[in-house]
Write a protein that holds these residues in place. Sequence first.
Motif, PDB file in Angstrom:
ATOM      1  N   ILE A 116       0.834  -1.188   0.000  1.00 20.13           N
ATOM      2  CA  ILE A 116       0.000   0.000   0.000  1.00 20.13           C
ATOM      3  C   ILE A 116       0.875   1.247   0.000  1.00 20.13           C
ATOM      4  O   ILE A 116       1.794   1.378   0.817  1.00 20.13           O
ATOM      5  N   VAL A 117       0.575   2.174  -0.914  1.00 24.41           N
ATOM      6  CA  VAL A 117       1.268   3.452  -0.987  1.00 24.41           C
ATOM      7  C   VAL A 117       0.204   4.540  -1.156  1.00 24.41           C
ATOM      8  O   VAL A 117      -0.986   4.267  -1.147  1.00 24.41           O
ATOM      9  N   ALA A 118       0.641   5.785  -1.328  1.00 22.42           N
ATOM     10  CA  ALA A 118      -0.302   6.884  -1.511  1.00 22.42           C
ATOM     11  C   ALA A 118       0.204   7.836  -2.576  1.00 22.42           C
ATOM     12  O   ALA A 118       1.418   7.941  -2.813  1.00 22.42           O
ATOM     13  N   ALA A 119      -0.727   8.534  -3.217  1.00 18.88           N
ATOM     14  CA  ALA A 119      -0.363   9.523  -4.231  1.00 18.88           C
ATOM     15  C   ALA A 119       0.405  10.676  -3.597  1.00 18.88           C
ATOM     16  O   ALA A 119       1.336  11.226  -4.185  1.00 18.88           O
ATOM     17  N   VAL A 120       0.014  11.058  -2.372  1.00 19.96           N
ATOM     18  CA  VAL A 120       0.694  12.100  -1.602  1.00 19.96           C
ATOM     19  C   VAL A 120       1.018  11.501  -0.248  1.00 19.96           C
ATOM     20  O   VAL A 120       0.170  10.865   0.370  1.00 19.96           O
ATOM     21  N   ARG A 121       2.244  11.708   0.229  1.00 23.22           N
ATOM     22  CA  ARG A 121       2.707  10.981   1.413  1.00 23.22           C
ATOM     23  C   ARG A 121       2.558  11.739   2.727  1.00 23.22           C
ATOM     24  O   ARG A 121       2.791  11.151   3.785  1.00 23.22           O
TER      25      ARG A 121
END
Length: 275
Positions: free
Chosen positions: A161-166
């Motif tokens: 799982i990652v995100a477009a903005v961290r």
Amino acid sequence: MSVPLPHPVTGDPFPSPVPPGTGWPGDPATADTPVASTPAQVERLAAGAAGTDELDARVSVCRACPRLVAWREEVAVHGRRASFADQPYWGRPGPGFGDPDGEVLVVGLAPAANGTNRTGRMFTGDRSGDWLYAALHRGGYASQPRSWASGDGLELHGIRIVAAVRCAPPANKPSTTERQTCGHWLDRELQLAAPRLRSMLALGSIGWDAALASARRVGWDVPRPKPRFGHGAQARLVTDEGREVNLVGSYHVSQQNTFTGKLTEAMLDEVIARL
């Protein structure tokens, strides 16, 4: 459920925000991890990360977006919810979480101010995470259905799982420039995952747009015109080495969507089953 996390050696509470290398559970960085302070440095440090461990470490100390840095640290010190008043706050960007060799990548929007920004782990400690991890558990990807702290024993298998903005953005609305700067981290995520990646799940339109934009930047074949986002939407991407990757869209697991019934458990389970 909230769990205070004392320092594993001294037993004292962690300061907020948490400095790298102090023993916070799951902290990928050390005091020697290079820090990006400009968009150009984000691009260089992202491209130079040899693997997900190094990428996560560099993400977790990024300071390239002044507005986001100020907001996440303000929340960590002065913006705590009353129910978390006794909790240390991470107050840093959210690194990726999950199986580094997973064949599935989840792309979310951004950390929640009192969720990831508090716990230091993606979708951990808030209602959105409750929904997502329960669904991933039902789908066989998560070892347990609940997620409340970075040291709670949760493991993911076959998925990352990652995100477009961290960083947690004010009002959950990152600016265009902030999204572009953070896009370099996502570019490297796709490059590192490409040899084994089978599918991606984009949560919300921002996650969908970020995944498509990043795929184009790293040289993947992306349909034109740009595929439209929708719950259950799919797009066929082809990596620069000719592997097909199935991009699947889902409404975001935000309280606005889950409380109103726009997103139901059955709807979320159905898109996860496609992965």
